[in-house]
Scaffold this motif. Structure first.
Motif, mmCIF file in Angstrom:
data_model
loop_
_atom_site.group_PDB
_atom_site.id
_atom_site.type_symbol
_atom_site.label_atom_id
_atom_site.label_comp_id
_atom_site.label_asym_id
_atom_site.label_seq_id
_atom_site.Cartn_x
_atom_site.Cartn_y
_atom_site.Cartn_z
ATOM 1 N N SER A 1 32.272 38.227 39.330
ATOM 2 C CA SER A 1 32.934 38.237 38.025
ATOM 3 C C SER A 1 31.963 37.827 36.931
ATOM 4 C CB SER A 1 34.108 37.260 38.011
ATOM 5 O OG SER A 1 35.102 37.678 38.894
ATOM 6 N N TYR A 2 32.231 38.317 35.730
ATOM 7 C CA TYR A 2 31.504 37.919 34.526
ATOM 8 C C TYR A 2 32.558 37.698 33.453
ATOM 9 C CZ TYR A 2 28.676 38.125 30.317
ATOM 10 O OH TYR A 2 28.092 37.832 29.116
ATOM 11 N N ILE A 3 32.521 36.548 32.786
ATOM 12 C CA ILE A 3 33.514 36.221 31.757
ATOM 13 C C ILE A 3 32.786 35.759 30.506
ATOM 14 C CG2 ILE A 3 35.474 34.748 31.145
ATOM 15 C CD1 ILE A 3 35.951 34.434 34.216
ATOM 16 N N SER A 4 33.161 36.352 29.353
ATOM 17 C CA SER A 4 32.585 35.938 28.077
ATOM 18 C C SER A 4 33.542 36.287 26.953
ATOM 19 C CB SER A 4 31.243 36.650 27.855
ATOM 20 O OG SER A 4 30.671 36.260 26.626
ATOM 21 N N ASN A 5 33.953 35.287 26.189
ATOM 22 C CA ASN A 5 34.798 35.482 24.999
ATOM 23 C C ASN A 5 36.038 36.332 25.271
ATOM 24 O OD1 ASN A 5 33.042 33.980 23.396
ATOM 25 N ND2 ASN A 5 31.786 35.765 22.954
ATOM 26 N N GLY A 6 36.707 36.108 26.390
ATOM 27 C CA GLY A 6 37.930 36.837 26.703
ATOM 28 C C GLY A 6 37.704 38.200 27.323
ATOM 29 N N LEU A 7 36.464 38.598 27.501
ATOM 30 C CA LEU A 7 36.147 39.854 28.177
ATOM 31 C C LEU A 7 35.764 39.509 29.608
ATOM 32 C CD1 LEU A 7 35.587 42.929 28.046
ATOM 33 C CD2 LEU A 7 33.223 42.329 27.507
ATOM 34 N N GLU A 8 36.423 40.146 30.555
ATOM 35 C CA GLU A 8 36.180 39.830 31.951
ATOM 36 C C GLU A 8 35.859 41.091 32.744
ATOM 37 O OE1 GLU A 8 39.135 37.196 33.638
ATOM 38 O OE2 GLU A 8 39.767 36.583 31.637
ATOM 39 N N PHE A 9 34.793 41.012 33.543
ATOM 40 C CA PHE A 9 34.430 42.076 34.484
ATOM 41 C C PHE A 9 34.669 41.516 35.878
ATOM 42 C CE2 PHE A 9 30.453 43.774 31.990
ATOM 43 C CZ PHE A 9 31.238 44.034 30.892
ATOM 44 N N SER A 10 35.195 42.321 36.750
ATOM 45 C CA SER A 10 35.259 41.951 38.162
ATOM 46 C C SER A 10 34.824 43.156 38.978
ATOM 47 C CB SER A 10 36.672 41.562 38.580
ATOM 48 O OG SER A 10 36.744 40.213 38.903
ATOM 49 N N TYR A 11 34.116 42.876 40.062
ATOM 50 C CA TYR A 11 33.590 43.942 40.912
ATOM 51 C C TYR A 11 33.876 43.596 42.365
ATOM 52 C CZ TYR A 11 30.373 47.240 43.017
ATOM 53 O OH TYR A 11 29.833 48.243 43.767
ATOM 54 N N PHE A 12 34.413 44.560 43.087
ATOM 55 C CA PHE A 12 34.769 44.396 44.487
ATOM 56 C C PHE A 12 33.941 45.401 45.279
ATOM 57 C CE2 PHE A 12 38.126 43.068 41.791
ATOM 58 C CZ PHE A 12 38.663 41.945 42.394
ATOM 59 N N ARG A 13 33.101 44.904 46.185
ATOM 60 C CA ARG A 13 32.107 45.771 46.830
ATOM 61 C C ARG A 13 32.382 46.012 48.310
ATOM 62 N NH1 ARG A 13 25.880 44.750 48.181
ATOM 63 N NH2 ARG A 13 25.291 46.925 48.512
ATOM 64 N N LEU A 14 32.292 47.266 48.681
ATOM 65 C CA LEU A 14 32.237 47.687 50.076
ATOM 66 C C LEU A 14 30.806 48.150 50.300
ATOM 67 C CD1 LEU A 14 33.558 48.421 52.796
ATOM 68 C CD2 LEU A 14 34.032 50.676 51.822
ATOM 69 N N ILE A 15 30.073 47.485 51.166
ATOM 70 C CA ILE A 15 28.655 47.787 51.344
ATOM 71 C C ILE A 15 28.483 49.060 52.169
ATOM 72 C CG2 ILE A 15 26.452 46.974 52.279
ATOM 73 C CD1 ILE A 15 27.481 44.112 51.776
ATOM 74 N N VAL A 16 27.936 50.095 51.514
ATOM 75 C CA VAL A 16 27.638 51.351 52.208
ATOM 76 C C VAL A 16 26.163 51.726 52.058
ATOM 77 C CG1 VAL A 16 29.976 52.279 52.069
ATOM 78 C CG2 VAL A 16 28.372 52.740 50.217
ATOM 79 N N ARG A 17 25.462 51.065 51.149
ATOM 80 C CA ARG A 17 24.050 51.338 50.918
ATOM 81 C C ARG A 17 23.359 50.035 50.527
ATOM 82 N NH1 ARG A 17 22.052 55.089 46.038
ATOM 83 N NH2 ARG A 17 19.844 54.669 46.202
ATOM 84 N N GLY A 18 22.254 49.735 51.143
ATOM 85 C CA GLY A 18 21.555 48.493 50.853
ATOM 86 C C GLY A 18 22.118 47.358 51.688
ATOM 87 N N ASP A 19 21.694 46.150 51.356
ATOM 88 C CA ASP A 19 22.177 44.983 52.084
ATOM 89 C C ASP A 19 23.088 44.156 51.173
ATOM 90 O OD1 ASP A 19 20.503 43.644 50.331
ATOM 91 O OD2 ASP A 19 18.953 43.273 51.823
ATOM 92 N N PHE A 20 23.486 43.011 51.661
ATOM 93 C CA PHE A 20 24.444 42.190 50.928
ATOM 94 C C PHE A 20 23.941 41.794 49.546
ATOM 95 C CE2 PHE A 20 26.514 38.223 49.746
ATOM 96 C CZ PHE A 20 27.845 38.576 49.887
ATOM 97 N N SER A 21 22.680 41.366 49.452
ATOM 98 C CA SER A 21 22.168 40.861 48.174
ATOM 99 C C SER A 21 21.767 41.959 47.200
ATOM 100 C CB SER A 21 20.970 39.938 48.416
ATOM 101 O OG SER A 21 19.914 40.669 49.000
ATOM 102 N N SER A 22 21.476 43.169 47.686
ATOM 103 C CA SER A 22 20.940 44.204 46.805
ATOM 104 C C SER A 22 21.959 44.802 45.838
ATOM 105 C CB SER A 22 20.296 45.333 47.615
ATOM 106 O OG SER A 22 21.285 46.044 48.330
ATOM 107 N N GLY A 23 23.233 44.669 46.106
ATOM 108 C CA GLY A 23 24.215 45.286 45.227
ATOM 109 C C GLY A 23 25.125 44.313 44.519
ATOM 110 N N THR A 24 24.738 43.046 44.446
ATOM 111 C CA THR A 24 25.578 42.027 43.832
ATOM 112 C C THR A 24 25.860 42.363 42.368
ATOM 113 O OG1 THR A 24 24.629 40.377 45.303
ATOM 114 C CG2 THR A 24 25.791 39.564 43.369
ATOM 115 N N GLN A 25 27.126 42.301 41.990
ATOM 116 C CA GLN A 25 27.542 42.586 40.622
ATOM 117 C C GLN A 25 28.626 41.610 40.211
ATOM 118 O OE1 GLN A 25 28.073 46.672 39.262
ATOM 119 N NE2 GLN A 25 27.492 47.353 41.301
#
Length: 142
Positions: A35-59
């Motif tokens: 998640s990313y939160i700033s001034n009432g704007l929020e992003f959330s990302y839910f990942r199913l790993i199909v390419r790369g490893d666990f750390s390479s696609g962190t969002q």
């Protein structure tokens, strides 16, 4: 299949919205959540790993003045890295913010694949929403 959500909300509303989002989208991306939160704007990302490893696609990804979530698959990542002298990585999400920093909204003339991208320019507080599905543009930058 991954999932992403971007929402503008108050703190009170946010509690209920995000609990619903978590319960629904965690099924689409059970491997990682960010998640990313700033001034009432929020992003959330839910990942199913199909390419790369666990750390390479962190969002969400935050680089310099940009915060970004990306879902999909670019088909010309390596070619763009060579063209714009960007270090190639296995994850598209590492390339997009660097490319956006270099060429701005012209990035959307360069990308191929199927994806949705949300980029927040924190310096000027501009939100860019873009999607490219089957090489036909359905989105625009605001």
């Amino acid at each position: 299949m991954c999932g992403l959500v971007v929402a503008l909300s108050s703190a009170m509303h946010s509690k209920y919205v995000w609990s619903f989002v978590d319960s629904q989208l965690s099924l689409r991306g059970p491997d990682a959540v960010g998640s990313y939160i700033s001034n009432g704007l929020e992003f959330s990302y839910f990942r199913l790993i199909v390419r790369g490893d666990f750390s390479s696609g962190t969002q969400p990804c935050v680089i310099d003045r940009y915060a970004m979530v990306f879902n999909g698959n670019m088909t010309n990542t390596q070619k763009l890295c060579e063209k714009f002298n960007i270090e190639y990585t296995v994850s598209d999400k590492d390339v997009i913010p660097k490319l956006f920093h270099l060429i701005g909204k012209r990035i959307f003339e360069e990308l191929n694949g199927f994806f949705a991208i949300v980029i927040l320019d924190k310096k000027i507080w501009e939100l860019v929403l873009y999607t490219l599905i089957f090489w036909v543009v359905y989105g625009t930058a605001y």
